[in-house]
Design a protein around this motif. Structure first.
Motif, PDB file in Angstrom:
ATOM      1  N   PHE A 226      44.744  -4.270   3.530  1.00  0.00           N
ATOM      2  CA  PHE A 226      44.268  -3.369   2.480  1.00  0.00           C
ATOM      3  C   PHE A 226      45.412  -2.564   1.885  1.00  0.00           C
ATOM      4  O   PHE A 226      46.480  -2.414   2.488  1.00  0.00           O
ATOM      5  CB  PHE A 226      43.201  -2.402   3.020  1.00  0.00           C
ATOM      6  CG  PHE A 226      43.689  -1.477   4.103  1.00  0.00           C
ATOM      7  CD1 PHE A 226      44.461  -0.351   3.810  1.00  0.00           C
ATOM      8  CD2 PHE A 226      43.378  -1.719   5.437  1.00  0.00           C
ATOM      9  CE1 PHE A 226      44.911   0.505   4.815  1.00  0.00           C
ATOM     10  CE2 PHE A 226      43.829  -0.876   6.455  1.00  0.00           C
ATOM     11  CZ  PHE A 226      44.596   0.241   6.130  1.00  0.00           C
TER      12      PHE A 226
ATOM     13  N   GLY B 192      47.541  -2.344   6.816  1.00  0.00           N
ATOM     14  CA  GLY B 192      47.523  -1.969   5.410  1.00  0.00           C
ATOM     15  C   GLY B 192      48.580  -0.986   4.997  1.00  0.00           C
ATOM     16  O   GLY B 192      49.523  -0.672   5.752  1.00  0.00           O
TER      17      GLY B 192
ATOM     18  N   GLU C 150      45.413   1.279  -0.119  1.00  0.00           N
ATOM     19  CA  GLU C 150      44.657   2.413  -0.662  1.00  0.00           C
ATOM     20  C   GLU C 150      45.633   3.428  -1.242  1.00  0.00           C
ATOM     21  O   GLU C 150      46.587   3.844  -0.574  1.00  0.00           O
ATOM     22  CB  GLU C 150      43.763   3.065   0.396  1.00  0.00           C
ATOM     23  CG  GLU C 150      42.903   4.180  -0.189  1.00  0.00           C
ATOM     24  CD  GLU C 150      41.679   4.531   0.645  1.00  0.00           C
ATOM     25  OE1 GLU C 150      40.859   5.335   0.161  1.00  0.00           O
ATOM     26  OE2 GLU C 150      41.539   4.009   1.783  1.00  0.00           O
TER      27      GLU C 150
ATOM     28  N   LEU D 168      41.572  -5.973   0.120  1.00  0.00           N
ATOM     29  CA  LEU D 168      40.947  -4.780  -0.450  1.00  0.00           C
ATOM     30  C   LEU D 168      41.976  -3.877  -1.107  1.00  0.00           C
ATOM     31  O   LEU D 168      43.018  -3.571  -0.520  1.00  0.00           O
ATOM     32  CB  LEU D 168      40.231  -3.984   0.653  1.00  0.00           C
ATOM     33  CG  LEU D 168      39.629  -2.634   0.247  1.00  0.00           C
ATOM     34  CD1 LEU D 168      38.525  -2.807  -0.795  1.00  0.00           C
ATOM     35  CD2 LEU D 168      39.105  -1.894   1.472  1.00  0.00           C
TER      36      LEU D 168
ATOM     37  N   THR E 148      39.492   3.120   4.033  1.00  0.00           N
ATOM     38  CA  THR E 148      40.195   2.105   4.838  1.00  0.00           C
ATOM     39  C   THR E 148      40.518   2.545   6.269  1.00  0.00           C
ATOM     40  O   THR E 148      40.921   1.700   7.079  1.00  0.00           O
ATOM     41  CB  THR E 148      41.513   1.697   4.138  1.00  0.00           C
ATOM     42  OG1 THR E 148      42.306   2.866   3.889  1.00  0.00           O
ATOM     43  CG2 THR E 148      41.224   0.994   2.813  1.00  0.00           C
TER      44      THR E 148
END
Length: 283
Positions: free
Chosen positions: A79, A102, A81, A155, A92
């Motif tokens: 991910f 991530g 973010e 994501l 997340t």
């Protein structure tokens, strides 16, 4: 009765009263949510709202994301973010507990210092990379590239308040997340196509002048082959899935703002349970 004992009694009473009010507020919110979900609109099993739950997310985003990935599968467990605050209210953080890795980007230096201390266990092992940066449409691609983020991740979650639409457009010229979450301005219902005037140096002034309408995001994301598949009940975040994954047998068409718009329901916003932490550090 001594003054000290009197103060102690009053303090205990006030604490009890505070918890009583909190519990009644939560019960009222849960009842309002239950009534809302009983409406015909939410009976279609392809709608995402019945799957909402909250672990670290602001509202029910943790549950919606879990359901989306149940439908489309997880490929990379990765991910990105942007705009994570102190890391304790994100879309997340819950994924970190499920074996994802991530990248976080946050503008506030104090928040990044907090993250580096409280999330040191996942930072030191390379599971999480954190960068302090104020992103704009002009620099966001370079900021993300400096972290080594792959072109395709599972994501992307974006919340930079004022200039979100412009930052997102710049990102989608380079990156191809399978799922996308973005905060929209629910003051403007469809078919209103509205966004703030771009000013890279400005931040949100805590007013209704921020971001863009859901219709504006539907149009923008559609240009990059993303389909709007839902919004959370509070009317805060919109969820998009890459068009090759947004199959009509899995999500509810039409993938339009008119179909998936949720108005602002701030009376449903509530952090249920104890204050969130990622460790037991106290500072």
């Amino acid at each position: 009765m001594s003054v000290r004992n009197m103060i102690s009694r009053w303090f205990r009473w006030l604490l009890h009263f505070r918890w009583l009010v909190t519990f009644r507020l939560i019960a009222a919110q849960q009842e309002a949510r239950k009534r809302l979900l009983s409406e015909p609109r939410y009976q279609n099993p392809k709608r995402l709202n019945r799957h909402e739950f909250q672990v670290y997310s602001q509202n029910g985003e943790d549950g919606i994301l879990a359901e989306i990935f149940r439908r489309v599968g997880i490929v990379h467990h990765t991910f990105l973010e942007i705009g994570v605050g102190d890391g304790l209210e994100t879309n997340t953080t819950y994924l970190l507990l499920q074996g994802w890795k991530g990248y976080w980007v946050e503008a506030n230096r104090r928040h990044v210092t907090f993250i580096r201390r409280h999330f040191s266990s996942v930072i030191e092992t390379g599971v999480l990379m954190v960068k302090q940066a104020f992103v704009t449409a002009e620099n966001v691609a370079d900021v993300i590239a400096s972290l080594g983020v792959p072109v395709e991740i599972d994501l992307l979650s974006l919340d930079v308040d004022r200039n979100t639409w412009y930052v997102l457009r710049a990102l989608l010229h380079v990156y191809q997340p399978r799922v996308l979450v973005v905060e929209y301005n629910s003051l403007f219902p469809p078919p209103v196509n509205w966004k703030v005037e771009y000013a890279p140096e400005k931040v949100w002034g805590r007013s209704s002048y921020f971001g863009a309408s859901l219709k504006a995001y539907e149009i923008l994301c559609g240009e990059f082959n993303y389909a709007l598949v839902g919004c959370d009940l509070c009317g805060v975040n919109a969820f998009f899935v890459r068009s090759d994954l947004a199959l009509p047998e899995k999500f509810l068409p039409p993938f339009t703002a008119e179909n998936h718009y949720e108005p602002l329901r701030d009376y449903l916003m509530c952090r249920v349970g104890p204050p969130r932490q990622f460790t037991d550090l106290t500072d």
